[in-house]
Scaffold this motif. Structure first.
Motif, PDB file in Angstrom:
ATOM      1  N   GLN A 199      11.821   1.219  -4.043  1.00  0.00           N
ATOM      2  CA  GLN A 199      10.733   0.743  -3.667  1.00  0.00           C
ATOM      3  C   GLN A 199      10.781  -0.895  -3.846  1.00  0.00           C
ATOM      4  O   GLN A 199      11.387  -1.503  -4.545  1.00  0.00           O
ATOM      5  CB  GLN A 199       9.497   1.013  -4.752  1.00  0.00           C
ATOM      6  CG  GLN A 199       9.258   2.467  -4.538  1.00  0.00           C
ATOM      7  CD  GLN A 199       8.653   2.820  -3.429  1.00  0.00           C
ATOM      8  OE1 GLN A 199       7.755   2.082  -2.891  1.00  0.00           O
ATOM      9  NE2 GLN A 199       9.148   3.907  -2.615  1.00  0.00           N
ATOM     10  N   SER A 229       0.837  -1.046  -0.071  1.00  0.00           N
ATOM     11  CA  SER A 229       0.066   0.013  -0.176  1.00  0.00           C
ATOM     12  C   SER A 229       0.631   1.273  -0.055  1.00  0.00           C
ATOM     13  O   SER A 229       0.540   2.229  -0.596  1.00  0.00           O
ATOM     14  CB  SER A 229      -0.697   0.032   1.021  1.00  0.00           C
ATOM     15  OG  SER A 229      -0.069  -0.015   2.461  1.00  0.00           O
ATOM     16  N   GLU A 230       1.991   1.163   0.753  1.00  0.00           N
ATOM     17  CA  GLU A 230       2.759   2.488   0.627  1.00  0.00           C
ATOM     18  C   GLU A 230       3.292   2.812  -0.525  1.00  0.00           C
ATOM     19  O   GLU A 230       3.354   4.092  -1.223  1.00  0.00           O
ATOM     20  CB  GLU A 230       4.125   2.397   1.747  1.00  0.00           C
ATOM     21  CG  GLU A 230       3.498   2.126   3.069  1.00  0.00           C
ATOM     22  CD  GLU A 230       4.915   2.138   4.031  1.00  0.00           C
ATOM     23  OE1 GLU A 230       5.878   2.517   3.425  1.00  0.00           O
ATOM     24  OE2 GLU A 230       4.344   2.091   5.341  1.00  0.00           O
ATOM     25  N   THR A 231       3.815   1.698  -1.348  1.00  0.00           N
ATOM     26  CA  THR A 231       4.218   2.064  -2.946  1.00  0.00           C
ATOM     27  C   THR A 231       3.092   2.508  -3.559  1.00  0.00           C
ATOM     28  O   THR A 231       3.103   3.597  -4.478  1.00  0.00           O
ATOM     29  CB  THR A 231       4.790   0.826  -3.316  1.00  0.00           C
ATOM     30  OG1 THR A 231       5.734   0.436  -2.881  1.00  0.00           O
ATOM     31  CG2 THR A 231       5.120   1.060  -4.954  1.00  0.00           C
ATOM     32  N   THR A 277       8.561   5.870  -8.481  1.00  0.00           N
ATOM     33  CA  THR A 277       8.119   6.899  -7.466  1.00  0.00           C
ATOM     34  C   THR A 277       9.005   7.964  -7.444  1.00  0.00           C
ATOM     35  O   THR A 277      10.211   7.835  -7.730  1.00  0.00           O
ATOM     36  CB  THR A 277       7.833   6.304  -6.065  1.00  0.00           C
ATOM     37  OG1 THR A 277       9.400   5.733  -5.717  1.00  0.00           O
ATOM     38  CG2 THR A 277       6.944   5.103  -6.046  1.00  0.00           C
ATOM     39  N   CYS A 321      10.375   9.154  -1.927  1.00  0.00           N
ATOM     40  CA  CYS A 321       9.675   7.953  -1.419  1.00  0.00           C
ATOM     41  C   CYS A 321      10.622   6.624  -1.438  1.00  0.00           C
ATOM     42  O   CYS A 321      10.600   5.777  -0.717  1.00  0.00           O
ATOM     43  CB  CYS A 321       8.685   7.373  -2.371  1.00  0.00           C
ATOM     44  SG  CYS A 321       7.015   8.590  -2.292  1.00  0.00           S
ATOM     45  N   ASP A 374       0.390   4.317  -2.881  1.00  0.00           N
ATOM     46  CA  ASP A 374       0.175   5.662  -2.402  1.00  0.00           C
ATOM     47  C   ASP A 374       1.127   6.647  -2.948  1.00  0.00           C
ATOM     48  O   ASP A 374       1.075   7.872  -3.117  1.00  0.00           O
ATOM     49  CB  ASP A 374       0.031   5.859  -0.810  1.00  0.00           C
ATOM     50  CG  ASP A 374      -1.299   5.089  -0.426  1.00  0.00           C
ATOM     51  OD1 ASP A 374      -1.846   4.693  -0.947  1.00  0.00           O
ATOM     52  OD2 ASP A 374      -1.006   4.859   0.589  1.00  0.00           O
ATOM     53  N   CYS A 375       2.331   6.124  -3.371  1.00  0.00           N
ATOM     54  CA  CYS A 375       3.394   6.858  -3.957  1.00  0.00           C
ATOM     55  C   CYS A 375       3.740   7.097  -5.127  1.00  0.00           C
ATOM     56  O   CYS A 375       4.701   7.788  -5.749  1.00  0.00           O
ATOM     57  CB  CYS A 375       4.723   6.807  -3.106  1.00  0.00           C
ATOM     58  SG  CYS A 375       5.674   8.123  -2.671  1.00  0.00           S
TER      59      CYS A 375
END
Length: 291
Positions: A260, A212-214, A253, A257, A216-217
């Motif tokens: 990844q 999810s963090e990836t 990204t 960020c 969102d970025c």
């Protein structure tokens, strides 16, 4: 300024070894303890550490800014290298490419000697034991560690550089996985059908909470992409339950960020891509049972 241009070219070469501009700290090396650690490997994967450092103080008669008339440069590395018999000659040549580039000699002692010669020839300044950190200075660093989990050994390689006058430094990370039994490097194509990997990665980013963090970025162009760019940079976690693919800085990204890591659980991946017989043997039947 000639030295600065050569340095930038060298940094670009090092970063390209991982497939692009892209390092995490050692704590981000997501290889965890598992039951595999208790299993006795067929043989111990033995390595030794090779390191060196060269420092210079440079006087530039035509600096691009007055404050950079005098500056320092630090070049250093500390890497793990396999002992004799641990890897095939072909595999060691590939590992050497990650360390010192495709033109480096296959012998590690000769490669280090060539590295020293090239660095000395690159800079016309005075060699010193340490750079004067009260003055601006550039640095270029290479580091690697090696971890064995059962019949797999994984090299974690990081690159870092900063050029005087730059807004920020650059860094990269690479993983090289070795089959301890054969001494060969394991590539993604040895594990799965890579022709559809970009589509599977896109689905993993969009559908799996672990990524999810990836999600969102992502750059706008990848927000709802059906396919992600290919990457050959990956590692297998020590529980043999995931393949983790790596994207460099700026690849999918923004810089802020960082690098990844996209997690692909084996049980999930086996539903989207065809795994090779070697992969099925490596991961075992338990990896294909959905939780």
């Amino acid at each position: 300024m000639k030295q600065l241009i050569l340095t930038l070219a060298l940094a670009a070469t090092l970063l390209a070894a991982c497939g692009g501009e892209s390092a995490k700290t050692e704590s981000d090396f997501q290889i965890q303890d598992s039951a595999l650690d208790s299993a006795v490997p067929m043989k111990e994967f033995k390595t030794f550490t090779v390191s060196d450092k060269l420092c210079f103080m440079i006087h530039d008669e035509e600096p691009f800014a007055p404050e950079f008339e005098n500056y320092g440069v630090r070049e250093r590395f500390s890497v793990e290298w396999p002992e004799e018999g641990m890897m095939t000659e072909k595999a060691m040549r590939e590992l050497m490419n990650y360390y010192f580039g495709p033109e480096a000699p296959a012998d590690i002692k000769k490669a280090v000697s060539r590295w020293r010669e090239n660095v000395k020839n690159q800079y016309g300044g005075k060699m010193v034991k340490e750079v004067n950190e009260d003055l601006p200075y550039s640095y270029h660093e290479l580091h690697s560690d090696c971890r064995q989990d059962g019949n797999l050994a994984t090299f974690f390689i990081t690159y870092g550089n900063y050029e005087i006058g730059a807004i920020h430094g650059m860094y990269a990370e690479c993983y090289v996985t070795v089959d301890v039994e054969t001494g060969e490097i394991v590539h993604l194509s040895d594990l799965l059908d890579t022709t559809r990997l970009g589509y599977a990665i896109a689905r993993a980013i969009q559908d799996l909470d672990v990524n999810s963090e990836t999600r969102d970025c992502l750059f706008d162009e990848y927000q709802n992409a059906d396919e992600m760019p290919m990457t050959e940079n990956f590692f297998i976690d020590s529980t043999r339950s995931t393949i983790n693919v790596i994207y460099d800085l700026y690849h999918i990204t923004p810089y802020c960020c960082g690098v990844q890591t996209i997690t692909l659980p084996i049980f999930w991946l086996s539903k989207h891509l065809k795994l090779t017989p070697y992969a099925k043997q490596l991961f075992g039947s338990d990896s294909f049972i959905k939780e």
